[in-house]
Design an enzyme around this catalytic site. Structure first.
Site, PDB file in Angstrom:
ATOM      1  N   SER A 178       3.283   6.501  25.359  1.00  0.00           N
ATOM      2  CA  SER A 178       2.973   5.368  26.228  1.00  0.00           C
ATOM      3  C   SER A 178       1.488   5.297  26.527  1.00  0.00           C
ATOM      4  CB  SER A 178       3.779   5.467  27.526  1.00  0.00           C
ATOM      5  OG  SER A 178       5.154   5.301  27.255  1.00  0.00           O
ATOM      6  N   LYS A 180       2.188  11.306  37.787  1.00  0.00           N
ATOM      7  CA  LYS A 180       1.154  10.762  36.912  1.00  0.00           C
ATOM      8  C   LYS A 180       0.881   9.327  37.308  1.00  0.00           C
ATOM      9  CE  LYS A 180       4.398  10.801  33.089  1.00  0.00           C
ATOM     10  NZ  LYS A 180       4.614  10.720  31.671  1.00  0.00           N
ATOM     11  N   HIS A 183      10.599   5.663  21.874  1.00  0.00           N
ATOM     12  CA  HIS A 183      11.655   5.816  22.884  1.00  0.00           C
ATOM     13  C   HIS A 183      12.941   5.147  22.399  1.00  0.00           C
ATOM     14  CE1 HIS A 183       8.223   5.716  26.028  1.00  0.00           C
ATOM     15  NE2 HIS A 183       8.640   6.975  25.966  1.00  0.00           N
ATOM     16  N   ARG A 232       8.211  14.721  19.285  1.00  0.00           N
ATOM     17  CA  ARG A 232       7.343  14.051  18.317  1.00  0.00           C
ATOM     18  C   ARG A 232       6.578  15.060  17.485  1.00  0.00           C
ATOM     19  NH1 ARG A 232       4.112  10.881  22.736  1.00  0.00           N
ATOM     20  NH2 ARG A 232       4.211  13.007  23.387  1.00  0.00           N
TER      21      ARG A 232
END
Length: 171
Positions: free
Chosen positions: A128, A41, A17, A90
């Site tokens: 994460s 979430k 990040h 990514r």
């Protein structure tokens, strides 16, 4: 002045990040790192805790401002005068999701552009959820997150034993 908006849950913020945010801050006059309040979430850290971790991560970065937000990202962009949404990519699987989100945001707000930055190679595996899982299993996350995040994550896991994953059974 071109202001960009980098939204995310940042639960927790990690070096991937930060890499995207720091690179984006070199491209725009101001970057708003926006911590989303209520995603669909399960989160480990509260919105306030995530905001504080993100603020500490960018302490001293004059072109980066950290805010919290709820609701539609494009509405938060407009409220904060941002003309651009920054997203990080990514791996290939990120592209499909980000592509759909960019199209949806463009439908809602054709005046707001979406820019995707490809993460540096050393961060391609980072997410994460990966960081949280490794920490819960007692693994070393020092190369993945800033020291203050590592401490906060370990403290959070100690406070909430139900979040710790059981140790594997060895034969």
């Amino acid at each position: 002045m071109v202001r960009a908006f980098f939204p995310g849950t940042f639960d927790p913020i990690h070096y991937g990040h930060m890499n995207i945010a720091l690179r984006a801050s070199n491209l725009f006059d101001e970057l708003i790192v926006a911590v989303y309040d209520r995603p669909l979430k399960n989160l480990l850290f509260s919105p306030e805790e995530r905001m504080e971790l993100v603020k500490q991560a960018f302490f001293g970065q004059e072109k980066i401002r950290v805010i919290g937000y709820r609701g539609l990202t494009v509405d938060a962009c407009r409220e904060n005068g941002a003309q651009v949404i920054v997203r990080g990519l990514r791996v290939f699987s990120d592209f499909e999701y980000e592509f759909r989100m960019a199209l949806a945001n463009h439908r809602l707000a054709p005046d707001i552009e979406v820019i995707a930055l490809i993460t540096n190679e050393e961060h391609t595996f980072l997410s994460s959820s990966t960081v949280r899982e490794i920490a819960a299993l007692g693994g070393d996350i020092s190369s993945m997150v800033p020291p203050h995040v590592e401490i906060a994550l370990k403290d959070k896991l100690k406070q909430t034993p139900s979040l710790q994953l059981p140790m594997p059974i060895r034969d």
